[in-house]
Design a protein around this motif. Structure first.
Motif, PDB file in Angstrom:
ATOM      1  N   ILE A   1       0.790  -1.339  -0.064  1.00 14.65           N
ATOM      2  CA  ILE A   1       0.116   0.013   0.072  1.00 14.65           C
ATOM      3  C   ILE A   1       0.941   1.294   0.001  1.00 14.65           C
ATOM      4  O   ILE A   1       0.363   2.434  -0.259  1.00 14.65           O
ATOM      5  CB  ILE A   1      -0.656  -0.283   1.510  1.00 14.65           C
ATOM      6  N   GLU A   2       2.195   1.278   0.354  1.00 19.12           N
ATOM      7  CA  GLU A   2       2.960   2.270   0.360  1.00 19.12           C
ATOM      8  C   GLU A   2       3.531   2.583  -0.943  1.00 19.12           C
ATOM      9  O   GLU A   2       4.117   3.573  -1.228  1.00 19.12           O
ATOM     10  CB  GLU A   2       4.216   2.088   1.332  1.00 19.12           C
ATOM     11  N   MET A   3       3.276   1.668  -1.923  1.00 21.73           N
ATOM     12  CA  MET A   3       3.859   1.740  -3.305  1.00 21.73           C
ATOM     13  C   MET A   3       2.568   2.301  -4.186  1.00 21.73           C
ATOM     14  O   MET A   3       1.446   1.932  -3.969  1.00 21.73           O
ATOM     15  CB  MET A   3       4.587   0.562  -3.702  1.00 21.73           C
ATOM     16  N   GLU A   4       3.249   2.855  -5.116  1.00 20.68           N
ATOM     17  CA  GLU A   4       2.223   3.672  -6.302  1.00 20.68           C
ATOM     18  C   GLU A   4       2.170   2.395  -7.551  1.00 20.68           C
ATOM     19  O   GLU A   4       3.334   1.962  -8.164  1.00 20.68           O
ATOM     20  CB  GLU A   4       2.456   4.716  -6.860  1.00 20.68           C
TER      21      GLU A   4
ATOM     22  N   TRP B   1     -11.830   7.330  -4.606  1.00 23.81           N
ATOM     23  CA  TRP B   1     -11.424   6.196  -4.159  1.00 23.81           C
ATOM     24  C   TRP B   1     -10.272   5.435  -4.733  1.00 23.81           C
ATOM     25  O   TRP B   1      -9.316   4.881  -3.876  1.00 23.81           O
ATOM     26  CB  TRP B   1     -12.873   5.438  -4.189  1.00 23.81           C
ATOM     27  N   ARG B   2     -10.173   5.471  -5.922  1.00 24.97           N
ATOM     28  CA  ARG B   2      -8.910   5.057  -6.461  1.00 24.97           C
ATOM     29  C   ARG B   2      -7.607   5.395  -6.264  1.00 24.97           C
ATOM     30  O   ARG B   2      -6.523   4.669  -6.129  1.00 24.97           O
ATOM     31  CB  ARG B   2      -9.297   4.691  -8.024  1.00 24.97           C
ATOM     32  N   LEU B   3      -7.802   6.618  -6.335  1.00 30.44           N
ATOM     33  CA  LEU B   3      -6.330   7.369  -5.606  1.00 30.44           C
ATOM     34  C   LEU B   3      -6.080   7.009  -4.198  1.00 30.44           C
ATOM     35  O   LEU B   3      -4.778   6.863  -3.873  1.00 30.44           O
ATOM     36  CB  LEU B   3      -6.415   9.031  -5.579  1.00 30.44           C
ATOM     37  N   GLU B   4      -7.136   6.649  -3.438  1.00 37.60           N
ATOM     38  CA  GLU B   4      -6.920   6.410  -1.942  1.00 37.60           C
ATOM     39  C   GLU B   4      -6.221   5.059  -1.930  1.00 37.60           C
ATOM     40  O   GLU B   4      -5.337   4.553  -1.198  1.00 37.60           O
ATOM     41  CB  GLU B   4      -7.916   6.652  -1.019  1.00 37.60           C
ATOM     42  N   GLN B   5      -6.638   4.268  -2.884  1.00 38.80           N
ATOM     43  CA  GLN B   5      -5.945   2.731  -3.139  1.00 38.80           C
ATOM     44  C   GLN B   5      -4.835   2.921  -3.592  1.00 38.80           C
ATOM     45  O   GLN B   5      -4.009   1.784  -3.640  1.00 38.80           O
ATOM     46  CB  GLN B   5      -7.083   2.170  -3.982  1.00 38.80           C
ATOM     47  N   ARG B   6      -4.234   3.801  -4.119  1.00 42.68           N
ATOM     48  CA  ARG B   6      -3.030   4.146  -4.761  1.00 42.68           C
ATOM     49  C   ARG B   6      -2.765   3.114  -5.853  1.00 42.68           C
ATOM     50  O   ARG B   6      -1.547   2.505  -6.031  1.00 42.68           O
ATOM     51  CB  ARG B   6      -1.736   4.123  -3.674  1.00 42.68           C
TER      52      ARG B   6
END
Length: 1036
Positions: free
Chosen positions: A836-839, A967-972
């Motif tokens: 989750i820390e990676m894009e 929401w997709r941005l929050e999911q990265r």
């Protein structure tokens, strides 16, 4: 974690990755990375004589043995290869025979009492085999067919088969032959029915009736010292048989009267044994005017000559074809030589010879020639000794179609060959000049050879090649000018007369070779396939140990056993630089003075490093030379354990890496694209150096024997090494892991990887051929995990026939490879988010979302300039199609029978089938707070469909749409797609945003999330860029 625990973990992980079939682990039949393709360079590599077959009056097919395979050549097509027999025989072929449209091949296992057999081939395919007697396995040495019988001669008996049914008929055991008294020589007379003649080791020739199995007659030798029978051949004259014995004598025997008609003696010469006899049948060649019959050719393995006898008037030598094949080597028999078989083609003035030097040649007698010796007509050759050096020829331009299609090889037979991987007939040996002409002029092929046997034909060739380098960027092809002078002249001594002015326009040499025990490095023209103009002498007159050619093709650099390094211009042959650059007397005097005074500078000559001018010479032999792609730095290594970095233009030493006395550097390889240098050391390790940082980045261990050769793969990711323990190992450089290892029957002495990565070539100590493998990773996924020593594969090497080999298509669809698809605790799904820390970007092609952004411009560009035209009327003669109009789905009668309930259900199904999934998934995601289904559906749409759906959003659907993107941005995840979709939405619905309060609030929340994610992504990119820059910095 301990080593035992690590090994157990690796073994456990390995067992999970093996594919299972019926509960058993899959066995690897071929290496995972390389698939066997075929073997090059085999023409007549065994002692089995060739066999010929006439097709009509002017066409002949010549069949030779290359171990377990037969190769058939067409004489009319210039000895072009037309057939390879498949399948291969189970063991080495011991005898061959061509009859009608069939070829018989006898084979036998090397072990005593092993299996034997005789297979029958037709146009390269097996069509049958002879029935072998049970319990009496013995190799068949020769075959002959007479009438309805197939007769084979072994060491102690004669086997007879029926040619019509291939059934075994009888076994004939001559008296006293139980101890192996038969020599294997067998022949028949055309006028005698069911009779064969067999030679024995005591010089006796016996005549047997194969139908009755009875001995008819015995022909005794002329004396008790004649030796064993070495050749039998019927003459064109009826009832005459030519018999050769081990003392070199040949007798023409009348079998009807049992009298010797003619006795010929080759006099007392070394190795004068005759093993092949043939008679010319076109009725010409003998007599004073050459218009009479009676020419006999005789040859043996002792030398490469063919003796021509005129049998008229008591017999005399009418000519000697000297040097028809290479004689045996005088250096401990490393190079095979001598004539294996000589045969006149029936009714033709053509003679065919094969030699133990892996050569097949045809010779023609000119009708009005002043000499009785024939001239060469066609030839097919290969290496006469095992190959010691291999290298793929580089291309002369990027993207050239010829890349990786030519292979250079050098062997112990002092020859340099170029092999075509496209067409076998294009392969050729690079000429060293007219060796036979030189030999005749010096008398090497004359009578003085009997007096002075130390002078041999191999002395006229360049010594054995130990290293070579090439670059085709300045190769002139067939039009390259040779300057009009001799070959291999030394321009520095002013002895050569070659002119280099013409080469400026036509190009010059492209190959430089170093030779064993020789102080000269020699140049070669690749385009003209011949020796070049220059011979570059080392700076200290010691043996050449290493050579290299710059990528531009202009300079050749030569290293010596004394440690000197010299650079020469390939166009002019003039020496241009030495490493280190020598000091002038004045500079040397000042250097000595400053050393006495303790100064470290030399009058401005101090290099931009810790080394001064004239310093840094290797103290031991130079074992490797490399130049970077821009001709800025020269890298050299030697047995003194040092890797040196030289300034290419000034000759000053910039830096060095010193591993002495820990290890010595044996050889080096350079990968220009990645600027990596691999060094093999005497401690059985391979060390990899990054030339930019001058740091050791990898140490590769695992070889249990001396490293004979190694190379980089085409992309620089692998290092492939061969060692004397007969194992070829492959390491993955990014991980440093051993990813593949194959064990072969004999040690690999040389290997090479093609520049395009398509082929991998190996040469072996017991074979004169070159094995070519396909690189499987180009067309299929191959696992590259770490392997243990227990996973070394016993590989099936390529064969001359290509059997058990795979081309590119076959290897790509091969299903017998080890798969890593089994469940494993270490398996990672590359399509999921790692953290989750990676894009995580999407897997949608870049062109799709870029097209969505510029769809209006694309539509405007593709808009037609003219209105569409009406189609032309169909011709009157074309009938109209009845019922072309679509019929109604339900007729009126049937429609009246549908009930109200059924009509309601049909309408409901029709309404649900036509409902758009875009708003349905959007509303569902807004209700449950998970927009995964909506995002996946939007990602699956093509650009035009996605544009229509975004344009068709109503005010009530716009707020959930913006919420889905936030929401997709929050999911990265899918960062680039979210930006593209939002850009299209704002461009289409920008005017309605200010009037809609809930939509404006939703966009403000999206903008805040976008700003935060943008800052985080920028920080990640900056951090990664800084780490990479730090690692590549020279200060590290």
């Amino acid at each position: 974690m301990s080593d035992d625990a690590s090994n157990n973990a690796i073994e456990a992980r390995t067992s999970k990755r093996q594919r299972l079939s019926n509960g058993e682990p899959a066995q690897e039949r071929v290496p995972r990375l390389f698939a066997p393709f075929r073997t090059l360079g085999l023409v007549s590599s065994t002692a089995v004589p060739f066999t010929s077959l006439p097709l009509g009056k002017t066409t002949f097919q010549i069949t030779t043995s290359v171990g377990r395979c037969l190769q058939t050549y067409d004489l009319r097509k210039g000895l072009n290869l037309i057939f390879l027999t498949r399948p291969q025989t189970p063991a080495i072929i011991t005898a061959t025979l061509a009859w009608k449209d069939l070829v018989f091949a006898a084979w036998a296992e090397a072990a005593a009492g092993g299996n034997v057999g005789i297979w029958i081939f037709k146009r390269g395919k097996k069509v049958g085999e002879l029935e072998m007697p049970k319990g009496r396995a013995e190799p068949v040495k020769s075959l002959v067919i007479l009438g309805s019988w197939v007769v084979g001669c072994c060491s102690s008996r004669i086997e007879v088969w029926k040619s019509a049914t291939n059934e075994h008929y009888t076994t004939i055991t001559p008296a006293g032959a139980h101890g192996g008294m038969l020599t294997g020589n067998l022949c028949n007379m055309p006028t005698l029915l069911n009779k064969v003649f067999v030679g024995k080791k005591d010089g006796v020739v016996e005549m047997w009736n194969v139908s009755t199995g009875k001995l008819i007659y015995t022909f005794s030798p002329p004396n008790a010292f004649s030796g064993s029978v070495t050749a039998l051949q019927p003459t064109p004259a009826l009832s005459m048989l030519a018999i050769a014995r081990s003392d070199g004598s040949i007798v023409i025997h009348d079998i009807r009267s049992d009298k010797i008609i003619l006795q010929l003696n080759a006099k007392s010469r070394r190795n004068a044994t005759i093993t092949s006899i043939s008679f010319r049948t076109d009725g010409l060649g003998a007599g004073e005017d050459g218009q009479k019959a009676g020419i006999m050719a005789a040859a043996g393995p002792g030398d490469g000559n063919v003796t021509l006898w005129d049998l008229n008037n008591g017999g005399r030598i009418s000519g000697v074809l000297r040097g028809a094949h290479n004689p045996p080597s005088s250096s401990q028999g490393e190079v095979s030589g001598g004539v294996n078989k000589v045969e006149f083609l029936p009714g033709q003035a053509v003679m065919v010879t094969s030699g133990l030097d892996n050569a097949l040649k045809s010779w023609i007698f000119d009708a009005k020639s002043l000499t009785t010796v024939p001239r060469i007509l066609h030839s097919r050759n290969g290496h006469a000794a095992p190959v010691t050096t291999l290298g793929f020829l580089p291309t002369n331009s990027d993207g050239s179609d010829a890349g990786g299609k030519w292979l250079l090889s050098a062997g112990r037979d002092q020859s340099l060959w170029g092999w075509s991987l496209r067409r076998d007939g294009q392969s050729t040996e690079l000429s060293q000049g007219n060796i036979r002409k030189k030999a005749k002029k010096l008398g090497v092929l004359g009578k003085n050879l009997e007096v002075d046997p130390s002078t041999t034909l191999e002395d006229l060739k360049a010594p054995e090649i130990t290293c070579f380098s090439s670059s085709l960027n300045r190769d002139g092809g067939m039009g390259a000018s040779s300057g009009g002078g001799g070959v291999w002249t030394n321009a520095t001594t002013k002895k050569g007369t070659a002119d280099a002015t013409d080469s400026a326009a036509t190009g010059w040499e492209s190959i430089v070779t170093g030779h064993r025990g020789d102080k000269y490095a020699r140049t070669w023209f690749w385009g003209r396939k011949k020796a070049g103009r220059w011979a570059f002498e080392t700076g200290d007159s010691t043996e050449v140990t290493s050579v290299t050619v710059t990528s531009c093709g202009t300079f050749a650099i030569v290293g010596s056993a004394g440690g000197s390094i010299s650079m020469f211009n390939l166009q002019s042959g003039i020496q241009r630089q030495k490493f280190p650059t020598p000091l002038t007397p004045l500079q040397a005097k000042k250097l000595k003075a400053t050393q006495i005074n303790g100064s470290q500078a030399v009058n401005g000559l101090k290099a931009r490093s810790k080394f001064g001018a004239g310093e840094g010479k290797h103290r031991k032999p130079v074992t490797g030379l490399m130049v970077d792609a821009m001709n800025r730095t020269l890298y050299s290594c030697g047995l003194d354990g040092k890797l040196k970095f030289w300034d290419f233009h000034s000759g000053l030493l910039r830096d060095e890496i010193d591993w002495s006395p820990m290890s010595s550097i044996i050889a080096s390889r350079y990968h220009r694209q990645s600027d990596l240098i691999a060094l093999s050391c005497d401690d059985l390790s391979i060390r990899v150096i990054d030339t930019e940082t001058k740091k050791l980045i990898r140490e590769l261990w695992g070889c249990l024997g001396q490293i004979s050769d190694f190379c980089f793969s085409h992309d620089g990711r692998w290092i492939v090494a061969a060692s004397m323990d007969s194992i070829i190992r492959v390491w993955d450089l990014p991980t440093g892991h051993l990813i593949n290892a194959i064990r072969l029957d004999s040690p690999c002495t040389a290997l090479a990887f093609s520049d395009v990565g398509e082929y991998f070539a190996t040469a072996h100590a017991d074979n004169v051929g070159i094995n070519v493998w396909n690189n499987r990773t180009l067309f299929t996924h191959v696992p590259t995990r770490l392997i243990s020593n227990d996973e070394i594969v016993d590989a099936i090497a390529p064969t001359a026939s290509g059997e058990d080999g795979q081309g590119l298509i076959e290897a790509a669809f091969d299903g017998d490879e080890v798969s890593d698809s089994a469940p494993s605790a270490f398996a990672v799904n590359v399509s999921d988010q790692l953290s989750i820390e990676m894009e995580t970007l999407s897997l949608v092609p870049k062109s799709r979302w870029q097209t969505l952004l510029h769809l209006d411009a694309i539509r405007a560009r593709n808009k037609p300039k003219e209105p569409p035209k009406a189609p032309e009327k169909a011709p009157f003669f074309l009938p109209s199609l009845e019922g072309s109009k679509p019929a109604s789905a339900v007729s009126q009668d049937n429609e009246s029978q549908i009930t109200a309930a059924e009509r309601s259900r049909i309408l409901k199904l029709d309404r649900s089938s036509t409902q758009n999934p875009f708003p349905v998934t959007l509303r569902t995601g807004a209700q449950i707070g998970d927009y995964t289904a909506f995002i996946d559906h939007l990602k699956s749409l093509p650009p035009s469909a996605a544009d229509i759906q975004i344009r068709s959003l109503n005010p009530t659907e716009s707020v959930p749409f913006v919420a889905a993107l936030r929401w997709r941005l929050e999911q990265r995840r899918d960062y680039e797609l979210v930006q593209a979709w939002m850009a299209v939405f704002l461009r289409v619905h920008g005017e309605t945003i200010l009037a809609d309060g809930p939509l404006a609030d939703s966009l403000k929340a999206w903008r805040a999330e976008q700003a935060e994610e943008g800052r985080r992504l920028g920080a990640l990119v900056g951090y990664c860029g800084g780490v990479v820059g730090f690692l590549r910095s020279a200060r590290v």
